[in-house]
Write a protein that holds these residues in place. Structure first.
Motif, PDB file in Angstrom:
ATOM      1  N   VAL A 123      41.372  47.677  50.468  1.00 11.49           N
ATOM      2  CA  VAL A 123      40.963  46.519  49.670  1.00 11.49           C
ATOM      3  C   VAL A 123      41.775  46.457  48.379  1.00 11.49           C
ATOM      4  O   VAL A 123      42.167  45.383  47.918  1.00 11.49           O
ATOM      5  CB  VAL A 123      39.451  46.592  49.356  1.00 11.49           C
ATOM      6  CG1 VAL A 123      39.064  45.568  48.294  1.00 11.49           C
ATOM      7  CG2 VAL A 123      38.642  46.375  50.627  1.00 11.49           C
ATOM      8  N   SER A 134      34.245  44.096  54.014  1.00 13.32           N
ATOM      9  CA  SER A 134      33.904  42.835  53.369  1.00 13.32           C
ATOM     10  C   SER A 134      33.064  43.079  52.113  1.00 13.32           C
ATOM     11  O   SER A 134      33.284  42.453  51.066  1.00 13.32           O
ATOM     12  CB  SER A 134      33.140  41.949  54.365  1.00 13.32           C
ATOM     13  OG  SER A 134      32.775  40.739  53.748  1.00 13.32           O
ATOM     14  N   ARG A 170      35.280  44.331  49.490  1.00 16.19           N
ATOM     15  CA  ARG A 170      36.122  43.235  48.976  1.00 16.19           C
ATOM     16  C   ARG A 170      35.353  42.404  47.955  1.00 16.19           C
ATOM     17  O   ARG A 170      35.870  42.083  46.884  1.00 16.19           O
ATOM     18  CB  ARG A 170      36.590  42.360  50.142  1.00 16.19           C
ATOM     19  CG  ARG A 170      37.249  41.049  49.742  1.00 16.19           C
ATOM     20  CD  ARG A 170      38.619  41.249  49.146  1.00 16.19           C
ATOM     21  NE  ARG A 170      39.555  41.734  50.144  1.00 16.19           N
ATOM     22  CZ  ARG A 170      40.747  42.272  49.840  1.00 16.19           C
ATOM     23  NH1 ARG A 170      41.102  42.391  48.569  1.00 16.19           N
ATOM     24  NH2 ARG A 170      41.565  42.689  50.777  1.00 16.19           N
ATOM     25  N   TRP A 227      34.911  44.461  44.795  1.00 15.89           N
ATOM     26  CA  TRP A 227      36.194  44.575  44.099  1.00 15.89           C
ATOM     27  C   TRP A 227      36.528  43.284  43.348  1.00 15.89           C
ATOM     28  O   TRP A 227      36.939  43.310  42.189  1.00 15.89           O
ATOM     29  CB  TRP A 227      37.287  44.910  45.133  1.00 15.89           C
ATOM     30  CG  TRP A 227      38.639  45.136  44.563  1.00 15.89           C
ATOM     31  CD1 TRP A 227      39.631  44.191  44.390  1.00 15.89           C
ATOM     32  CD2 TRP A 227      39.190  46.360  44.089  1.00 15.89           C
ATOM     33  NE1 TRP A 227      40.738  44.755  43.847  1.00 15.89           N
ATOM     34  CE2 TRP A 227      40.496  46.092  43.652  1.00 15.89           C
ATOM     35  CE3 TRP A 227      38.693  47.662  43.999  1.00 15.89           C
ATOM     36  CZ2 TRP A 227      41.326  47.086  43.115  1.00 15.89           C
ATOM     37  CZ3 TRP A 227      39.520  48.651  43.471  1.00 15.89           C
ATOM     38  CH2 TRP A 227      40.812  48.351  43.044  1.00 15.89           C
ATOM     39  N   ASP A 228      36.329  42.151  44.038  1.00 14.21           N
ATOM     40  CA  ASP A 228      36.661  40.864  43.419  1.00 14.21           C
ATOM     41  C   ASP A 228      35.721  40.554  42.256  1.00 14.21           C
ATOM     42  O   ASP A 228      36.157  40.045  41.212  1.00 14.21           O
ATOM     43  CB  ASP A 228      36.594  39.740  44.457  1.00 14.21           C
ATOM     44  CG  ASP A 228      37.721  39.842  45.482  1.00 14.21           C
ATOM     45  OD1 ASP A 228      38.697  40.590  45.220  1.00 14.21           O
ATOM     46  OD2 ASP A 228      37.632  39.202  46.550  1.00 14.21           O
TER      47      ASP A 228
END
Lengths: 182, 155
Positions: free
Chosen positions: B13, B40, B43, B46-47
């Motif tokens: 990721v 997912s 992700r 992280w975002d």
């Protein structure tokens, strides 16, 4: 660093100007207080000035700098844990930039900040250095003095805790989505 | 392929895997729902973390650092280290030791002379200005030097 070791203030000033934003942002993410972050950053460069003559360029300067900042942040955290009354104050944040900080983004930031703040100290440090400073596992180990395997374990547990804390924000496809959709 | 380790998913990721390893992970994710679900979630986390940018206001870090350096030491460190300065320090120490030794030697020599001769003693008392055959003059000259001793004689 050689110039700093030679007592040249201009060299230290150049180092401070080059790294100050990174150091302050890192300390702010670890401590959650703007005033403490500035204090840590100042202290880091004062320590660098006095320690410069003994500096051995066996590692990157930033590794040394991060180590000073991490240790100082850990000291402050321990002090806060020992004496929560005298150190408990309302968080002092840097001023927001409303143009780039709409309400929904601000909510996300608040959630993330709280989730990071709630991590155990070592997980928090590992995650912040990994996510925001782009450090490798080895570099985090060098900056903290922990073993690389310890850092990897902290990263796994830290991110797992964050995923759990932020799970309701995540619009995640369920694992069996493909089966039900198909 | 085996399920990738959780740490490897984190690094995938983060975009920090080699292209070959990233491709292998992507192939696995395409066929593995549990791993895709984990990836997912990572992700999204992280975002979301990426939204936490710290906007630094104008600050005066350097002026504060400089002020603290002056406050803590009263002056900015001018200590010199490294082998050239160690040589200079050693030389300075040797010179200082030699100077101290020289002065001490002269002082010891000046203290180590024998008993004064009669002439020297007389010179020290300025008796040479008096006539040796003048006991009155001699007594008068010595009175301020030995008042108690001469009191009875004067009587």
């Amino acid at each position: 660093m050689a110039a700093v070791a030679d007592g040249r203030m201009a060299a230290l000033e150049e180092l401070a100007r080059r790294h100050q934003d990174s150091v302050i942002a890192m300390a702010y993410r670890l401590l959650g207080r703007w005033d403490s972050a500035e204090d840590v950053a100042q202290d880091a460069f004062v320590r660098i000035y006095y320690a410069a003559p003994a500096y051995q360029p066996t590692a990157k300067f930033t590794t040394w700098l991060y180590r000073i900042v991490v240790n100082r942040c850990l000291d402050l955290k321990r002090r806060q844990a020992r004496d929560p009354v005298s150190t408990a104050q309302t968080a002092i944040d840097p001023p927001d930039d409303p143009a780039t900080d709409p309400l929904d983004a601000r909510e996300t930031v608040e959630r993330v900040r709280e989730a990071v703040r709630r991590l155990p100290d070592r997980q928090q440090i590992a995650v912040v250095l990994h996510r925001y400073e782009d450090l490798s596992h080895r570099a985090i180990a060098d900056a903290t003095g922990w073993s690389e395997s310890a850092v990897e374990s902290l990263l796994v547990r830290g991110y797992a805790n964050l995923r759990e804390a932020l799970s309701d924000m995540n619009e995640i496809d369920p694992p069996d989505r493909r089966e039900t959709a198909g | 392929m085996d399920h990738p380790a959780e740490l490897e998913l984190i690094e995938w990721v983060a975009g920090r895997l080699t292209p070959e390893r990233a491709a292998a992970i992507e192939t696995h994710l395409a066929a593995c729902d549990p791993c895709r679900h984990k990836a997912s979630a990572q992700r999204h986390t992280w975002d979301a973390m990426g939204d936490w940018t710290v906007t630094l206001p104008a600050h005066h870090l350097w002026s504060c650092v400089e002020a603290r350096l002056r406050d803590t030491s009263g002056h900015v460190r001018r200590e010199r280290t490294g082998w050239p300065w160690m040589v200079v320090r050693a030389a300075a120490a040797i010179l200082l030791a030699a100077a101290v030794g020289h002065v001490a030697g002269r002082w010891v020599r000046s203290r180590a002379v024998g008993p004064p001769s009669t002439t020297t003693f007389a010179e020290a008392l300025h008796l040479d200005a008096l006539g040796a055959e003048s006991p009155v003059g001699l007594t008068a000259a010595m009175r301020p030097l030995m008042p108690g001793l001469l009191k009875e004689d004067i009587r």
